[in-house]
Enzyme design. Structure first.
Site, mmCIF file in Angstrom:
data_model
loop_
_atom_site.group_PDB
_atom_site.id
_atom_site.type_symbol
_atom_site.label_atom_id
_atom_site.label_comp_id
_atom_site.label_asym_id
_atom_site.label_seq_id
_atom_site.Cartn_x
_atom_site.Cartn_y
_atom_site.Cartn_z
ATOM 1 N N ASP A 200 -37.063 45.668 -34.066
ATOM 2 C CA ASP A 200 -36.065 45.849 -35.124
ATOM 3 C C ASP A 200 -36.594 46.733 -36.258
ATOM 4 O OD1 ASP A 200 -33.404 44.871 -36.113
ATOM 5 O OD2 ASP A 200 -34.620 44.106 -37.765
ATOM 6 N N GLU A 254 -52.211 45.065 -23.624
ATOM 7 C CA GLU A 254 -53.089 44.006 -23.097
ATOM 8 C C GLU A 254 -52.482 43.427 -21.814
ATOM 9 O OE1 GLU A 254 -53.379 41.068 -26.225
ATOM 10 O OE2 GLU A 254 -54.160 42.548 -27.655
HETATM 11 C C1 GLC Z 1 -31.360 46.075 -37.510
HETATM 12 C C2 GLC Z 1 -30.429 45.239 -36.670
HETATM 13 C C3 GLC Z 1 -29.319 44.727 -37.553
HETATM 14 C C4 GLC Z 1 -29.922 43.869 -38.645
HETATM 15 C C5 GLC Z 1 -30.998 44.639 -39.420
HETATM 16 C C6 GLC Z 1 -31.838 43.717 -40.246
HETATM 17 O O1 GLC Z 1 -30.757 47.232 -37.954
HETATM 18 O O2 GLC Z 1 -29.970 45.957 -35.575
HETATM 19 O O3 GLC Z 1 -28.350 44.028 -36.832
HETATM 20 O O4 GLC Z 1 -28.930 43.444 -39.527
HETATM 21 O O5 GLC Z 1 -31.871 45.318 -38.562
HETATM 22 O O6 GLC Z 1 -32.680 42.956 -39.437
#
Ligand code: GLC
Ligand code: CA
Length: 533
Positions: A200, A254
């Site tokens: 993310d 790893e």
């Molecule tokens: C990313 C995710 C989104 C989320 C954001 C914060 O962009 O795809 O859905 O709200 O990160 O974690």
């Protein structure tokens, strides 16, 4: 090393919306496990699930309060083990979401960190005194409301940083203890058999070490995303982002055959830097969102293919995303008439494709009445079209109440939308000419023909509203022609070829053509006659 992810088609599941099995109106892990047979029938190779970890759900799971467990709403660790086991029996890889930039404010780490200035975990997050003018330490803005990204903590009289919601404090990856703890999270899941992670907002994890202000954006107007008031040169894709990439890549390395997919909304020249170098590799697949963020026109898509093919280094591997849980669905962006052409493109252009659940049906955004809005982004910045509920509505399995997503007497967390009665898996499975059948056929052709996965890719001259490209392997060669327009088009092929598949699903086994006639909005996959020059 098998590089399975180069051949794979990835299917992205938003777990809340895939299949509910216990009648609370929210999708769950047993629901996904139950539907794995469908994914296997469809012919995708890997599934990626948005977060299923324990979470207060302020950002629907992107606010993690325990990285090594499953939220009871989604099930248990045993349910996850069962999901992984069944997926692997069906030869499906399982990719989880990893959220490194922030945790929930309810995570024990943050609870400890905020408890006092002397807490051993104080430095695990970013704590700062007020800036010179007595306000926040920098002008950094929260993504969701364009207000300061710094929240004041009364008890300890300092600010903490949150790039997203106040309930999502940013982790300090410059602290080696944080790195170790988060890398152990990756190991925890790798040890359980997870095949990879989608990481993310990977490009936001590292921030300017000197905490300098972001430059003000002089072109900002109030109808724009409120956080665009500044240019994020200090908070996004800074040089040190590559250090972060290497830390997590070394953990993946790893283990055998694991993949790291990076979420980063970048233009192609910056994006391809995130492969790293052959000596110091970074992401296997830095997500390419260019289709999601630019207009679906022949001219534009052709330019993207050319630019990406030229920029992608030899040690890198391209990838294309059709839709995701943060942006309008493809069939809404490009229009229903182009839905099949979009699928044809991502499944035949060079690179790993990611489809979003429902893309295979041509699902569009669903209008969400104001009183049913769930997404914090829409709540905090209403009316700007930033809300993400419309692309997160439940999967459509059949024509029954709530489309078979949850029991008829349950209340789905988002409405399924009226068109689910005429657009669902059950109906399209029975219809030989359906979009679902089309996508299934395409996935089968993709796995049958090496050249469609690994062959070279080159765009060719075509009329204005047509995109034509070639995929060439050692032994065979394919052409793909996409008509972006609502009128018929004629395309000269460089070599006679036979239609293998049309978006219209009516052209099996027709004869060889050099002058290709495309009907309105039609896309075709052709195989070149290899015995001719
Ligand atoms: C990313 C995710 C989104 C989320 C954001 C914060 O962009 O795809 O859905 O709200 O990160 O974690
Ligand atoms: Ca449920």
């Amino acid at each position: 090393m098998s590089d399975w992810w180069k051949d794979a088609a990835i299917y992205h599941i938003y777990p809340r919306s895939f299949q509910d099995t216990n009648g609370d109106g929210i999708g769950d892990l047993p629901g996904i496990t139950q539907r794995l047979d469908y994914l296997s029938w469809l012919g995708v190779d890997a599934l990626w699930m948005s977060p299923v970890y324990p979470s207060p759900m302020a950002d629907f799971g992107y606010d993690v309060s325990d990285h090594c467990d499953i939220d009871p709403m989604f099930g248990t660790l045993a349910d996850m083990d069962a999901l992984i086991a069944k997926a692997h029996r069906l030869d499906l890889k399982v990719i989880m979401d990893f959220v490194p930039n922030h945790t929930s404010d309810e995570h024990p780490w943050f609870q400890a960190s905020r408890s006092s200035r002397d807490s051993p975990k104080r430095d695990w997050y970013y704590w700062k005194d007020p800036g010179p003018n007595g306000g926040p330490p920098t002008n950094w803005l929260s993504r969701f409301d364009g207000e300061s990204a710094w929240a004041w903590d009364e008890a300890t009289e300092q600010y903490y940083l949150h790039t997203f919601l106040k309930k999502q404090p940013d982790l300090n990856w410059r602290n080696p203890e944080v790195r170790e703890a988060m890398c152990d999270v990756l190991r925890f899941w790798f040890d359980r058999g997870i095949d990879g992670f989608r990481v993310d907002v990977a490009y936001r994890v590292m921030k300017d070490p000197d905490f300098r202000d972001n430059p003000v954006n002089p072109d900002w107007t109030p109808d724009m995303d409120p956080s665009f008031r500044v240019h994020e040169t200090r908070t996004k894709n800074i040089r040190d982002a590559h250090r972060f990439n290497r830390w997590i890549r070394s953990v993946a390395d790893e283990y055998d055959d694991r993949v790291l997919v990076g979420e980063m909304n970048l233009k192609i020249p910056e994006l391809v830097d995130h492969y790293g170098t052959p000596e110091a590799p970074e992401f296997h697949l830095p997500f390419n969102f260019r289709l999601v963020f630019s207009p679906w026109t022949a001219e534009n898509v052709r330019a993207l293919v050319d630019e990406y093919e030229a920029a992608c280094p030899d040690h890198g591997w391209p990838n294309w995303v059709l839709s995701n849980h943060d942006q309008p669905r493809f069939a809404t962006r490009a229009g229903r008439a182009q839905a099949r052409c979009g699928a044809l493109f991502v499944l035949t252009v060079r690179g790993t494709p990611t489809l979003y659940y429902g893309d295979e049906l041509g699902m569009q955004n669903v209008d969400i009445p104001r009183e049913q809005v769930q997404d914090p982004w829409e709540v905090l910045s209403p009316g700007l079209g930033l809300g993400r509920d419309p692309e997160r509505t439940p999967m459509r399995w059949d024509a029954t109440e709530h489309a078979g997503f949850c029991p008829p007497d349950a209340d789905p967390w988002l409405p399924v939308g009226a068109s689910a009665r005429v657009q669902n898996v059950a109906l399209q499975r029975k219809d030989d000419a359906s979009m679902l059948r089309f996508v299934k056929r395409l996935l089968a052709l993709r796995s049958e023909h090496h050249a469609l996965r690994r062959g070279t890719c080159r765009t060719l001259t075509a009329p204005n509203e047509v995109l034509l490209y070639e995929r060439a392997g050692e032994a065979d060669r394919f052409f793909v022609a996409l008509n972006f327009s609502g009128s018929a088009q004629t395309v000269a092929l460089p070599q006679p070829a036979q239609r293998l598949l049309s978006t219209r699903m009516d052209t099996a086994d027709v004869s060889v053509e050099t002058q290709l006639s495309l009907r309105p909005n039609e896309g075709v996959l052709l195989r070149a006659e290899t015995n001719r020059p």
